[in-house]
Design a protein around this motif. Structure first.
Motif, PDB file in Angstrom:
ATOM      1  N   UNK A   1       0.852  -1.176   0.000  1.00 48.64           N
ATOM      2  CA  UNK A   1       0.000   0.000   0.000  1.00 48.64           C
ATOM      3  C   UNK A   1       0.893   1.233   0.000  1.00 48.64           C
ATOM      4  N   UNK A   2       0.497   2.201  -0.762  1.00 48.59           N
ATOM      5  CA  UNK A   2       1.258   3.436  -0.848  1.00 48.59           C
ATOM      6  C   UNK A   2       0.434   4.566  -0.248  1.00 48.59           C
ATOM      7  N   UNK A   3       1.078   5.345   0.571  1.00 45.37           N
ATOM      8  CA  UNK A   3       0.427   6.511   1.176  1.00 45.37           C
ATOM      9  C   UNK A   3       0.618   7.690   0.226  1.00 45.37           C
ATOM     10  N   UNK A   4      -0.489   8.357  -0.119  1.00 42.78           N
ATOM     11  CA  UNK A   4      -0.384   9.536  -0.970  1.00 42.78           C
ATOM     12  C   UNK A   4      -1.161  10.693  -0.337  1.00 42.78           C
ATOM     13  N   UNK A   5      -1.113  11.826  -0.982  1.00 34.92           N
ATOM     14  CA  UNK A   5      -1.739  13.028  -0.426  1.00 34.92           C
ATOM     15  C   UNK A   5      -3.256  12.873  -0.294  1.00 34.92           C
ATOM     16  N   UNK A   6      -3.885  12.166  -1.235  1.00 28.32           N
ATOM     17  CA  UNK A   6      -5.326  11.977  -1.165  1.00 28.32           C
ATOM     18  C   UNK A   6      -5.703  11.162   0.072  1.00 28.32           C
ATOM     19  N   UNK A   7      -4.906  10.133   0.378  1.00 31.97           N
ATOM     20  CA  UNK A   7      -5.179   9.313   1.555  1.00 31.97           C
ATOM     21  C   UNK A   7      -5.000  10.134   2.834  1.00 31.97           C
ATOM     22  N   UNK A   8      -3.968  10.960   2.878  1.00 32.96           N
ATOM     23  CA  UNK A   8      -3.746  11.803   4.054  1.00 32.96           C
ATOM     24  C   UNK A   8      -4.905  12.782   4.221  1.00 32.96           C
ATOM     25  N   UNK A   9      -5.382  13.360   3.130  1.00 31.67           N
ATOM     26  CA  UNK A   9      -6.532  14.276   3.203  1.00 31.67           C
ATOM     27  C   UNK A   9      -7.780  13.525   3.681  1.00 31.67           C
ATOM     28  N   UNK A  10      -7.953  12.271   3.231  1.00 28.14           N
ATOM     29  CA  UNK A  10      -9.088  11.466   3.667  1.00 28.14           C
ATOM     30  C   UNK A  10      -8.982  11.186   5.167  1.00 28.14           C
ATOM     31  N   UNK A  11      -7.795  10.825   5.638  1.00 24.63           N
ATOM     32  CA  UNK A  11      -7.588  10.587   7.062  1.00 24.63           C
ATOM     33  C   UNK A  11      -7.816  11.860   7.872  1.00 24.63           C
ATOM     34  N   UNK A  13      -9.982  14.173   7.111  1.00 20.61           N
ATOM     35  CA  UNK A  13     -11.431  14.361   7.240  1.00 20.61           C
ATOM     36  C   UNK A  13     -12.018  13.370   8.237  1.00 20.61           C
ATOM     37  N   UNK A  14     -11.507  12.136   8.272  1.00 19.63           N
ATOM     38  CA  UNK A  14     -11.989  11.166   9.250  1.00 19.63           C
ATOM     39  C   UNK A  14     -11.681  11.616  10.674  1.00 19.63           C
ATOM     40  N   UNK A  15     -10.493  12.165  10.867  1.00 17.86           N
ATOM     41  CA  UNK A  15     -10.086  12.623  12.192  1.00 17.86           C
ATOM     42  C   UNK A  15     -10.588  14.009  12.528  1.00 17.86           C
ATOM     43  N   UNK A  16     -11.260  14.647  11.571  1.00 15.47           N
ATOM     44  CA  UNK A  16     -11.771  16.009  11.758  1.00 15.47           C
ATOM     45  C   UNK A  16     -10.672  16.955  12.237  1.00 15.47           C
ATOM     46  N   UNK A  17      -9.542  16.866  11.540  1.00 10.43           N
ATOM     47  CA  UNK A  17      -8.421  17.748  11.845  1.00 10.43           C
ATOM     48  C   UNK A  17      -8.022  18.481  10.568  1.00 10.43           C
ATOM     49  N   UNK A  18      -7.310  19.555  10.737  1.00  8.36           N
ATOM     50  CA  UNK A  18      -6.782  20.290   9.589  1.00  8.36           C
ATOM     51  C   UNK A  18      -5.274  20.364   9.729  1.00  8.36           C
ATOM     52  N   UNK A  19      -4.588  19.934   8.684  1.00  9.49           N
ATOM     53  CA  UNK A  19      -3.133  19.964   8.677  1.00  9.49           C
ATOM     54  C   UNK A  19      -2.652  20.987   7.664  1.00  9.49           C
ATOM     55  N   UNK A  20      -1.508  21.563   7.955  1.00 13.49           N
ATOM     56  CA  UNK A  20      -0.878  22.437   6.970  1.00 13.49           C
ATOM     57  C   UNK A  20      -0.241  21.546   5.910  1.00 13.49           C
TER      58      UNK A  20
END
Length: 95
Positions: A1-11, A13-20
């Motif tokens: 499995x490869x982690x990409x920016x879309x997956x991080x953005x999805x995570x 939204x799941x965690x209801x956090x905002x990252x820079x």
């Protein structure tokens, strides 16, 4: 499995956090490092190794259950500000 920016953005939204953007990049790298390490662990020879739930032998250290009467109704009702017929008297809340 490869982690990409879309997956991080999805995570995100799941965690209801905002990252820079900088945090997203760091998170992407960290998650990829974790998955790489897990893949390394999966390569270890584990044939004949029993699964463990704990690294030390653990035994039940709790005491045996014993039924005992510690408090009687009279003892408990001594703490009540008011009692009637062996019950607590409380303010009426419903008409």
């Amino acid at each position: 499995m490869t982690i990409n920016k879309e997956l991080v953005k999805y995570l995100e939204s799941l965690g209801r956090i905002e990252l820079t953007e900088e945090q997203r990049t760091a998170t992407e790298k960290d998650l990829q490092d974790i998955l790489t390490y897990i893949d390394t662990l999966n390569e270890l020879p584990t044939d004949g190794v029993e699964p463990l739930s704990h690294s030390f032998p653990v035994t039940n250290v709790m005491r045996e259950d014993e039924v005992a009467m510690h408090n009687t109704r009279d003892d408990i009702l001594q703490n009540a500000p008011e009692e009637k017929d062996g019950c607590f008297v409380v303010p009426k809340t419903v008409d």
